[in-house]
Scaffold this motif. Structure first.
Motif, PDB file in Angstrom:
ATOM      1  N   THR A  54       8.052  18.072  47.505  1.00  0.00           N
ATOM      2  CA  THR A  54       6.990  17.803  46.553  1.00  0.00           C
ATOM      3  C   THR A  54       7.525  16.864  45.481  1.00  0.00           C
ATOM      4  O   THR A  54       8.432  17.227  44.724  1.00  0.00           O
TER       5      THR A  54
ATOM      6  N   GLN B  39       1.484  26.188  47.444  1.00  0.00           N
ATOM      7  CA  GLN B  39       2.874  26.488  47.808  1.00  0.00           C
ATOM      8  C   GLN B  39       2.951  27.314  49.087  1.00  0.00           C
ATOM      9  O   GLN B  39       3.829  27.080  49.932  1.00  0.00           O
TER      10      GLN B  39
ATOM     11  N   GLN C 137       2.280  25.019  51.980  1.00  0.00           N
ATOM     12  CA  GLN C 137       3.436  24.159  52.236  1.00  0.00           C
ATOM     13  C   GLN C 137       4.520  24.911  52.997  1.00  0.00           C
ATOM     14  O   GLN C 137       5.111  24.390  53.947  1.00  0.00           O
ATOM     15  N   GLU C 138       4.766  26.145  52.589  1.00  0.00           N
ATOM     16  CA  GLU C 138       5.786  26.947  53.266  1.00  0.00           C
ATOM     17  C   GLU C 138       5.396  27.238  54.710  1.00  0.00           C
ATOM     18  O   GLU C 138       6.237  27.215  55.619  1.00  0.00           O
TER      19      GLU C 138
ATOM     20  N   ILE D 140       5.895  23.493  40.493  1.00  0.00           N
ATOM     21  CA  ILE D 140       5.659  23.130  41.896  1.00  0.00           C
ATOM     22  C   ILE D 140       6.577  22.042  42.441  1.00  0.00           C
ATOM     23  O   ILE D 140       6.811  21.956  43.639  1.00  0.00           O
TER      24      ILE D 140
END
Length: 328
Positions: free
Chosen positions: A33, A189, A192-193, A212
């Motif tokens: 990010t 988040q 994204q994980e 973030i």
């Protein structure tokens, strides 16, 4: 190793005179990010539109997985756009009021021919909505029937529907209340994980960025003036503009509070950019050299670059605080 995204010397001039983006370069790795921050009008949103090819750069190149997007055919570009999606700032205006939630989140799949049939579309929509905390009962709701946070969740899952490698998020939580903002950031988040997506996260909210980001790029008047890992940026900024931005962030403890730095005046017009360092007209540390010569974005520490003639001369925080004490 090939970078996921590489922007090299991007420039965008509007009307032959407005230098909205003026030589921006950065890269982005998978699962990373990168936060792009700065005041309104600094060129952040223009950069996002250049990355998405919603507008073409006046100069410079954009490479996605090593491929020059400026040289792609329309067919190849359409395929790449499956891999790069966008989350908008205003969750209401970005959603078609004539479409239900189910149609909104499955529209990208339909456009790319990845889903057919009403039953399959409804089942897919239900599954997608569940990933952001919504349910089957929301499938037939219209955008006006959702709260601001729920609408932003629709925008997020619509962006994730195609399984993109990169999401450009332009101020995705700035229009939301603080409590809702936290929920949406947590969703981003978690996604994204789970999916391994990279983010170009555009914001002016430094508290959100601290939560973030992996790296931070600071823009001022069309240029990146600092680029650093999050930890070193927040602990030891190397540009006076960055220090001024950070001084406005509420401290978690009184002992950690920065002295507020009030910059004088407004940023100059991108039509009439000052000579030398473009920040010198507002910088409390400006010297004669700053008025004559534009500093390059150069390494000042490990993976930490700043465009300031005096970035390593002495501790940034103490010298900016000293000179700002007599300001307005």
């Amino acid at each position: 190793m090939t970078k996921l995204l590489e922007a090299n010397d991007l420039r965008k001039v509007f009307g032959g005179a407005v230098r909205a983006v003026d030589g921006v370069s950065f890269s982005l790795d998978e699962r990373e990010t990168l936060a792009l921050v700065g005041e309104s009008g600094c060129g952040k949103s223009t950069v996002s539109r250049l990355i998405l090819r919603l507008t073409d750069p006046t100069e410079g190149t954009i490479r996605f997985e090593g491929q020059d997007m400026g040289r792609m055919s329309q067919r190849a570009l359409k395929e790449v756009r499956r891999e790069i999606q966008f989350v908008f700032q205003d969750p209401f205006s970005s959603l078609d009021p004539r479409m239900t939630a189910g149609d909104i989140v499955t529209e990208p799949l339909a456009v790319h021919g990845l889903i057919k049939g009403r039953a399959k579309r409804r089942d897919t929509a239900t599954d997608l909505l569940k990933t952001v905390g919504l349910s089957a009962k929301h499938v037939n709701n219209w955008p006006r029937q959702f709260s601001g946070g729920q609408r932003q969740r629709l925008g997020i899952i619509r962006a994730f529907a195609l399984g993109p490698r990169l999401i450009v998020a332009d101020e995705p939580v700035s229009a939301l209340d603080v409590s809702v903002r936290s929920q949406v950031i947590n969703i981003l988040q978690d996604m994204q994980e789970d999916k391994g997506t990279a983010y170009l996260f555009i914001s002016h909210d430094m508290a959100t960025v601290k939560h973030i980001a992996d790296r931070v790029a600071v823009m001022y008047l069309g240029k990146i003036v600092e680029l650093a890992p999050k930890s070193s940026f927040f602990s030891a900024p190397q540009h006076p503009y960055s220090e001024a931005l950070l001084s406005a962030v509420p401290a978690s403890h009184p002992d950690k509070r920065r002295e507020r730095i009030l910059l004088q005046g407004d940023p100059p017009s991108p039509v009439n950019i000052p000579s030398g360092c473009r920040f010198h007209t507002r910088c409390p540390l400006a010297q004669e050299l700053c008025k004559r010569e534009e500093p390059p974005l150069a390494q000042v520490a490990d993976n930490h670059a700043a465009a300031c003639h005096f970035a390593q001369a002495w501790p940034m925080r103490s010298r900016v605080a000293d000179t700002s004490a007599s300001g307005p």
